[in-house]
Design an enzyme around this catalytic site. Structure first.
Site, mmCIF file in Angstrom:
data_model
loop_
_atom_site.group_PDB
_atom_site.id
_atom_site.type_symbol
_atom_site.label_atom_id
_atom_site.label_comp_id
_atom_site.label_asym_id
_atom_site.label_seq_id
_atom_site.Cartn_x
_atom_site.Cartn_y
_atom_site.Cartn_z
ATOM 1 N N SER A 133 0.867 -1.185 0.000
ATOM 2 C CA SER A 133 0.000 0.000 0.000
ATOM 3 C C SER A 133 0.897 1.227 0.000
ATOM 4 C CB SER A 133 -0.848 0.032 1.280
ATOM 5 O OG SER A 133 -1.492 1.287 1.427
ATOM 6 N N TYR A 172 -2.136 -1.856 10.305
ATOM 7 C CA TYR A 172 -2.176 -1.948 8.838
ATOM 8 C C TYR A 172 -0.921 -1.317 8.236
ATOM 9 C CZ TYR A 172 -3.952 -1.321 4.028
ATOM 10 O OH TYR A 172 -4.106 -1.351 2.660
HETATM 11 P P1 NAI Z 1 -11.395 -6.053 -1.156
HETATM 12 O O1 NAI Z 1 -11.988 -6.039 0.197
HETATM 13 O O2 NAI Z 1 -12.278 -5.841 -2.333
HETATM 14 O O3 NAI Z 1 -10.562 -7.389 -1.400
HETATM 15 C C1 NAI Z 1 -9.860 -8.040 -0.388
HETATM 16 C C2 NAI Z 1 -10.168 -9.518 -0.496
HETATM 17 O O4 NAI Z 1 -9.351 -10.218 0.453
HETATM 18 C C3 NAI Z 1 -11.629 -9.851 -0.172
HETATM 19 O O5 NAI Z 1 -12.186 -10.658 -1.192
HETATM 20 C C4 NAI Z 1 -11.535 -10.593 1.154
HETATM 21 O O6 NAI Z 1 -12.562 -11.583 1.323
HETATM 22 C C5 NAI Z 1 -10.146 -11.205 1.063
HETATM 23 N N1 NAI Z 1 -9.615 -11.547 2.365
HETATM 24 C C6 NAI Z 1 -9.507 -10.759 3.456
HETATM 25 N N2 NAI Z 1 -8.978 -11.447 4.479
HETATM 26 C C7 NAI Z 1 -8.735 -12.694 4.023
HETATM 27 C C8 NAI Z 1 -8.188 -13.877 4.605
HETATM 28 N N3 NAI Z 1 -7.809 -13.904 5.886
HETATM 29 N N4 NAI Z 1 -8.077 -14.984 3.849
HETATM 30 C C9 NAI Z 1 -8.509 -14.984 2.553
HETATM 31 N N5 NAI Z 1 -9.029 -13.894 1.948
HETATM 32 C C10 NAI Z 1 -9.148 -12.774 2.683
HETATM 33 O O7 NAI Z 1 -10.281 -4.905 -1.112
HETATM 34 P P2 NAI Z 1 -9.110 -4.502 -2.133
HETATM 35 O O8 NAI Z 1 -9.001 -3.052 -2.065
HETATM 36 O O9 NAI Z 1 -9.290 -5.141 -3.451
HETATM 37 O O10 NAI Z 1 -7.865 -5.126 -1.381
HETATM 38 C C11 NAI Z 1 -6.857 -5.878 -2.017
HETATM 39 C C12 NAI Z 1 -5.515 -5.510 -1.432
HETATM 40 O O11 NAI Z 1 -5.232 -4.160 -1.764
HETATM 41 C C13 NAI Z 1 -5.433 -5.606 0.097
HETATM 42 O O12 NAI Z 1 -4.205 -6.195 0.458
HETATM 43 C C14 NAI Z 1 -5.461 -4.147 0.527
HETATM 44 O O13 NAI Z 1 -4.818 -3.932 1.756
HETATM 45 C C15 NAI Z 1 -4.722 -3.496 -0.631
HETATM 46 N N6 NAI Z 1 -4.915 -2.048 -0.742
HETATM 47 C C16 NAI Z 1 -6.164 -1.541 -1.037
HETATM 48 C C17 NAI Z 1 -6.331 -0.176 -1.119
HETATM 49 C C18 NAI Z 1 -7.656 0.441 -1.418
HETATM 50 O O14 NAI Z 1 -7.801 1.657 -1.253
HETATM 51 N N7 NAI Z 1 -8.645 -0.291 -1.876
HETATM 52 C C19 NAI Z 1 -5.202 0.752 -0.899
HETATM 53 C C20 NAI Z 1 -3.932 0.094 -0.656
HETATM 54 C C21 NAI Z 1 -3.813 -1.268 -0.579
#
Ligand code: NAI
Length: 245
Positions: free
Chosen positions: A142, A155
């Site tokens: 991130s 985080y």
């Molecule tokens: P999202 O919430 O749409 O996707 C995250 C996915 O990870 C979800 O499908 C969730 O069910 C899954 N997940 C969470 N914990 C889990 C676990 N213990 N085991 C298996 N699956 C698990 O959110 P997004 O934004 O697509 O997130 C993807 C990555 O991007 C994450 O690592 C997040 O920290 C990172 N990120 C997102 C930002 C944003 O603004 N959306 C900014 C910077 C980083």
């Protein structure tokens, strides 16, 4: 020419937001997918959707912190597709809470999912890659691995850890054809943002808008494919200018 033709890719957190957009783009570029997520219902329907478009994909329900399940995911990948080329460690959770109120269990949970699992899954992939002659790891960190922000101590610490873990693994395996890089998104419109005030996030971003999962998928494709063949141990920050401030 498709950029990931016949490449076998595991994507954790691969059924929502950045992971789902990447799955779709990677599949369009010829990849065969193993999508891993805790969200079983969404996982099953998303894989059906991908198959309906003629893509090759399987879904495995898993909590990325479940060590036994990781083993099963790698075994199933091998038995289904015969190999592994790319691991995209993308699953993650956010936490927003004043640090004086964050209890140790909450701290541990965030760090276990956002950092510990990245190491553990990478270790499994590296063992495969050392046998097969090489591979690629992409870690979603991130922009908050580069700069701090109030109220997300666990985080931000975990994401900073992912960036330095990426450097360390990149260096450790640089001569053995394993590339390891991190994607560092800014504010991206996905479910992880929950009810965070979008106006606040928009105003905080120099480009005055949020990023899209599709924009992150293009950056992830760059890191996963040979387009980034001379890049390892490093990060790609895609944040609408946030960390340039
Ligand atoms: P999202 O919430 O749409 O996707 C995250 C996915 O990870 C979800 O499908 C969730 O069910 C899954 N997940 C969470 N914990 C889990 C676990 N213990 N085991 C298996 N699956 C698990 O959110 P997004 O934004 O697509 O997130 C993807 C990555 O991007 C994450 O690592 C997040 O920290 C990172 N990120 C997102 C930002 C944003 O603004 N959306 C900014 C910077 C980083």
């Amino acid at each position: 020419m498709a950029k990931l033709k016949d490449k076998v890719v595991i994507i954790t957190g691969g059924v929502s937001g950045i992971g789902a957009a990447s799955a779709e783009l990677f599949a369009e570029e010829g990849a065969k997918l193993v999508l891993v997520d805790m969200n079983e219902e969404l996982g099953n329907s998303f894989v059906e959707e991908l198959k309906g478009k003629g893509h090759e994909a399987i879904f495995m329900a898993a909590d990325v912190t479940d060590h036994d399940r990781v083993k099963e995911v790698f075994e199933t990948t091998r038995s289904t597709y015969g190999k592994l080329d790319i691991l995209f460690n993308n699953a993650g959770i956010g936490e927003v809470k004043p640090s004086e109120e964050l209890d140790y269990a909450e701290w541990r949970k965030t760090v276990e999912i956002d950092l510990d699992a990245v190491f553990y899954w990478s270790q499994f992939a590296i063992k495969e890659f050392l046998k097969s002659g090489g591979g690629v790891i992409v870690n979603t960190a991130s922009m908050y691995g580069w700069v701090g922000s109030p109220g997300s101590a666990a985080y931000n610490a975990a994401k900073g850890g992912v960036i330095n873990l990426t450097r360390s693994l990149g260096l450790e395996y640089a001569e053995r054809h394993i590339r390891v890089n991190a994607l560092c998104p800014g504010f991206i419109e996905t479910p992880i943002l929950g009810d965070t005030n979008r106006e606040f996030l928009t105003n905080a971003t120099p480009m005055k808008r949020l990023g899209t999962p599709e924009e992150m998928a293009k950056a992830a494709l760059f890191l996963a494919s040979d387009d980034s063949s001379f890049m390892t141990g490093n990060s790609l920050i895609v944040d609408g200018g946030y960390t340039a401030q």
